[in-house]
Scaffold this motif. Structure first.
Motif, PDB file in Angstrom:
ATOM      1  N   MET A   1       0.968  -1.289   0.116  1.00  0.00           N
ATOM      2  CA  MET A   1       0.132  -0.211  -0.018  1.00  0.00           C
ATOM      3  C   MET A   1       0.890   1.219  -0.069  1.00  0.00           C
ATOM      4  O   MET A   1       1.885   1.262   0.602  1.00  0.00           O
ATOM      5  CB  MET A   1      -1.000   0.077   1.257  1.00  0.00           C
ATOM      6  CG  MET A   1      -1.685   1.188   1.218  1.00  0.00           C
ATOM      7  SD  MET A   1      -3.057   1.602   2.649  1.00  0.00           S
ATOM      8  CE  MET A   1      -2.667   0.305   3.936  1.00  0.00           C
ATOM      9  N   LYS A   2       0.319   2.107  -0.805  1.00  0.00           N
ATOM     10  CA  LYS A   2       1.358   3.516  -0.844  1.00  0.00           C
ATOM     11  C   LYS A   2       0.346   4.650  -0.210  1.00  0.00           C
ATOM     12  O   LYS A   2      -0.818   4.612  -0.503  1.00  0.00           O
ATOM     13  CB  LYS A   2       1.703   3.695  -2.165  1.00  0.00           C
ATOM     14  CG  LYS A   2       2.574   4.932  -2.231  1.00  0.00           C
ATOM     15  CD  LYS A   2       2.827   5.192  -3.952  1.00  0.00           C
ATOM     16  CE  LYS A   2       4.509   4.913  -3.787  1.00  0.00           C
ATOM     17  NZ  LYS A   2       4.941   5.138  -5.160  1.00  0.00           N
ATOM     18  N   ILE A   3       0.975   5.380   0.794  1.00  0.00           N
ATOM     19  CA  ILE A   3       0.285   6.403   1.287  1.00  0.00           C
ATOM     20  C   ILE A   3       1.262   8.012   1.064  1.00  0.00           C
ATOM     21  O   ILE A   3       2.396   7.631   1.142  1.00  0.00           O
ATOM     22  CB  ILE A   3      -0.259   6.307   2.568  1.00  0.00           C
ATOM     23  CG1 ILE A   3       1.095   6.100   3.608  1.00  0.00           C
ATOM     24  CG2 ILE A   3      -1.164   5.322   2.884  1.00  0.00           C
ATOM     25  CD1 ILE A   3       0.779   6.321   5.082  1.00  0.00           C
ATOM     26  N   THR A   4       0.429   8.746   1.126  1.00  0.00           N
ATOM     27  CA  THR A   4       1.480  10.177   0.869  1.00  0.00           C
ATOM     28  C   THR A   4       0.818  10.993   2.231  1.00  0.00           C
ATOM     29  O   THR A   4      -0.406  11.304   2.358  1.00  0.00           O
ATOM     30  CB  THR A   4       1.072  10.797  -0.666  1.00  0.00           C
ATOM     31  OG1 THR A   4       1.490  10.001  -1.623  1.00  0.00           O
ATOM     32  CG2 THR A   4       1.733  12.331  -0.622  1.00  0.00           C
ATOM     33  N   LEU A   5       1.904  11.493   2.787  1.00  0.00           N
ATOM     34  CA  LEU A   5       1.511  12.183   3.819  1.00  0.00           C
ATOM     35  C   LEU A   5       1.872  13.913   3.467  1.00  0.00           C
ATOM     36  O   LEU A   5       2.770  14.204   2.892  1.00  0.00           O
ATOM     37  CB  LEU A   5       2.544  12.161   5.209  1.00  0.00           C
ATOM     38  CG  LEU A   5       2.423  10.355   5.498  1.00  0.00           C
ATOM     39  CD1 LEU A   5       3.424  10.419   6.503  1.00  0.00           C
ATOM     40  CD2 LEU A   5       1.205  10.295   6.022  1.00  0.00           C
ATOM     41  N   ASN A   6       1.006  14.819   3.992  1.00  0.00           N
ATOM     42  CA  ASN A   6       1.145  16.142   3.679  1.00  0.00           C
ATOM     43  C   ASN A   6       2.353  16.573   4.702  1.00  0.00           C
ATOM     44  O   ASN A   6       2.886  15.846   5.306  1.00  0.00           O
ATOM     45  CB  ASN A   6      -0.201  16.913   4.002  1.00  0.00           C
ATOM     46  CG  ASN A   6      -0.675  17.075   5.424  1.00  0.00           C
ATOM     47  OD1 ASN A   6      -0.099  16.809   6.302  1.00  0.00           O
ATOM     48  ND2 ASN A   6      -1.851  17.166   5.447  1.00  0.00           N
ATOM     49  N   ALA A   7       2.500  17.969   4.508  1.00  0.00           N
ATOM     50  CA  ALA A   7       3.703  18.398   5.408  1.00  0.00           C
ATOM     51  C   ALA A   7       3.604  18.317   6.857  1.00  0.00           C
ATOM     52  O   ALA A   7       4.259  17.938   7.336  1.00  0.00           O
ATOM     53  CB  ALA A   7       3.948  19.994   4.963  1.00  0.00           C
ATOM     54  N   GLU A   8       2.360  18.415   7.490  1.00  0.00           N
ATOM     55  CA  GLU A   8       2.233  18.288   8.962  1.00  0.00           C
ATOM     56  C   GLU A   8       2.366  16.913   9.290  1.00  0.00           C
ATOM     57  O   GLU A   8       3.143  16.674  10.410  1.00  0.00           O
ATOM     58  CB  GLU A   8       0.727  18.856   9.079  1.00  0.00           C
ATOM     59  CG  GLU A   8       0.356  18.828  10.684  1.00  0.00           C
ATOM     60  CD  GLU A   8      -0.892  19.235  10.924  1.00  0.00           C
ATOM     61  OE1 GLU A   8      -1.206  19.413  12.234  1.00  0.00           O
ATOM     62  OE2 GLU A   8      -1.643  19.617  10.130  1.00  0.00           O
ATOM     63  N   TRP A   9       1.880  15.789   8.544  1.00  0.00           N
ATOM     64  CA  TRP A   9       1.964  14.710   8.827  1.00  0.00           C
ATOM     65  C   TRP A   9       3.577  14.140   8.609  1.00  0.00           C
ATOM     66  O   TRP A   9       3.953  13.104   9.331  1.00  0.00           O
ATOM     67  CB  TRP A   9       1.039  13.897   8.086  1.00  0.00           C
ATOM     68  CG  TRP A   9      -0.598  13.970   8.913  1.00  0.00           C
ATOM     69  CD1 TRP A   9      -1.316  15.029   8.603  1.00  0.00           C
ATOM     70  CD2 TRP A   9      -0.760  13.117   9.971  1.00  0.00           C
ATOM     71  NE1 TRP A   9      -2.463  14.791   9.401  1.00  0.00           N
ATOM     72  CE2 TRP A   9      -2.210  13.733  10.257  1.00  0.00           C
ATOM     73  CE3 TRP A   9      -0.576  12.127  10.726  1.00  0.00           C
ATOM     74  CZ2 TRP A   9      -3.177  13.147  11.258  1.00  0.00           C
ATOM     75  CZ3 TRP A   9      -1.272  11.667  11.781  1.00  0.00           C
ATOM     76  CH2 TRP A   9      -2.527  12.242  12.038  1.00  0.00           C
ATOM     77  N   THR A  10       4.229  14.548   7.705  1.00  0.00           N
ATOM     78  CA  THR A  10       5.429  14.401   7.415  1.00  0.00           C
ATOM     79  C   THR A  10       6.230  14.672   8.529  1.00  0.00           C
ATOM     80  O   THR A  10       7.313  14.203   9.106  1.00  0.00           O
ATOM     81  CB  THR A  10       5.822  15.035   6.012  1.00  0.00           C
ATOM     82  OG1 THR A  10       5.041  14.392   5.112  1.00  0.00           O
ATOM     83  CG2 THR A  10       7.272  14.836   5.954  1.00  0.00           C
ATOM     84  N   ASP A  98       4.285   1.888   1.728  1.00  0.00           N
ATOM     85  CA  ASP A  98       5.366   2.719   1.104  1.00  0.00           C
ATOM     86  C   ASP A  98       4.915   3.953   1.250  1.00  0.00           C
ATOM     87  O   ASP A  98       3.593   4.576   1.170  1.00  0.00           O
ATOM     88  CB  ASP A  98       5.262   2.561  -0.126  1.00  0.00           C
ATOM     89  CG  ASP A  98       6.270   3.248  -0.958  1.00  0.00           C
ATOM     90  OD1 ASP A  98       7.202   3.956  -0.222  1.00  0.00           O
ATOM     91  OD2 ASP A  98       6.495   3.475  -2.388  1.00  0.00           O
ATOM     92  N   VAL A  99       5.764   5.006   2.160  1.00  0.00           N
ATOM     93  CA  VAL A  99       5.380   6.379   2.520  1.00  0.00           C
ATOM     94  C   VAL A  99       5.893   7.316   1.718  1.00  0.00           C
ATOM     95  O   VAL A  99       7.185   7.118   1.938  1.00  0.00           O
ATOM     96  CB  VAL A  99       5.456   6.447   4.104  1.00  0.00           C
ATOM     97  CG1 VAL A  99       5.052   7.752   4.398  1.00  0.00           C
ATOM     98  CG2 VAL A  99       4.829   5.589   4.895  1.00  0.00           C
TER      99      VAL A  99
END
Length: 105
Positions: A1-10, A98-99
């Motif tokens: 699974m692939k996820i994308t984090l925004n700046a805050e969650w990064t 996969d982040v």
């Protein structure tokens, strides 16, 4: 699974990783996090409740033992969102997620 984090969650994930550098703590978390996470849906059933309680308790025992090795308080004490970030961290460490993180300024 692939996820994308925004700046805050990064930023939250980077902070979580910084608080979890000790290999013994990481080992404890690799056991504790899935036990806790699995105990929740299992405990949602009457039949599963007797199994979920020890899973939840033992899972948190591993978590707190890990922080003794790390010498730091758990990340969720200051920000409850870190409970979710811990799941992302575990998924990434286990090779299940996969982040993608956003670049911070």
């Amino acid at each position: 699974m692939k996820i994308t984090l925004n700046a805050e969650w990064t930023r939250l994930l980077k902070s979580y990783k910084a608080d979890h550098q000790n290999p013994r703590n990481q080992f404890c978390h690799k056991i504790g996090i899935p036990l806790i996470a699995a105990s929740l849906p299992i405990g949602a059933t009457i039949i599963g409740l007797p199994l979920a309680v020890p899973m939840f308790t033992v899972g948190w025992g591993f978590q707190f033992a890990g922080h003794i090795f790390e010498g730091k308080k758990p990340a969720f004490v200051d920000d409850k969102r870190q409970l979710l970030v811990g799941l992302v961290w575990w998924g990434q460490k286990s090779g299940l997620v996969d982040v993608n993180t956003t670049v911070e300024d």
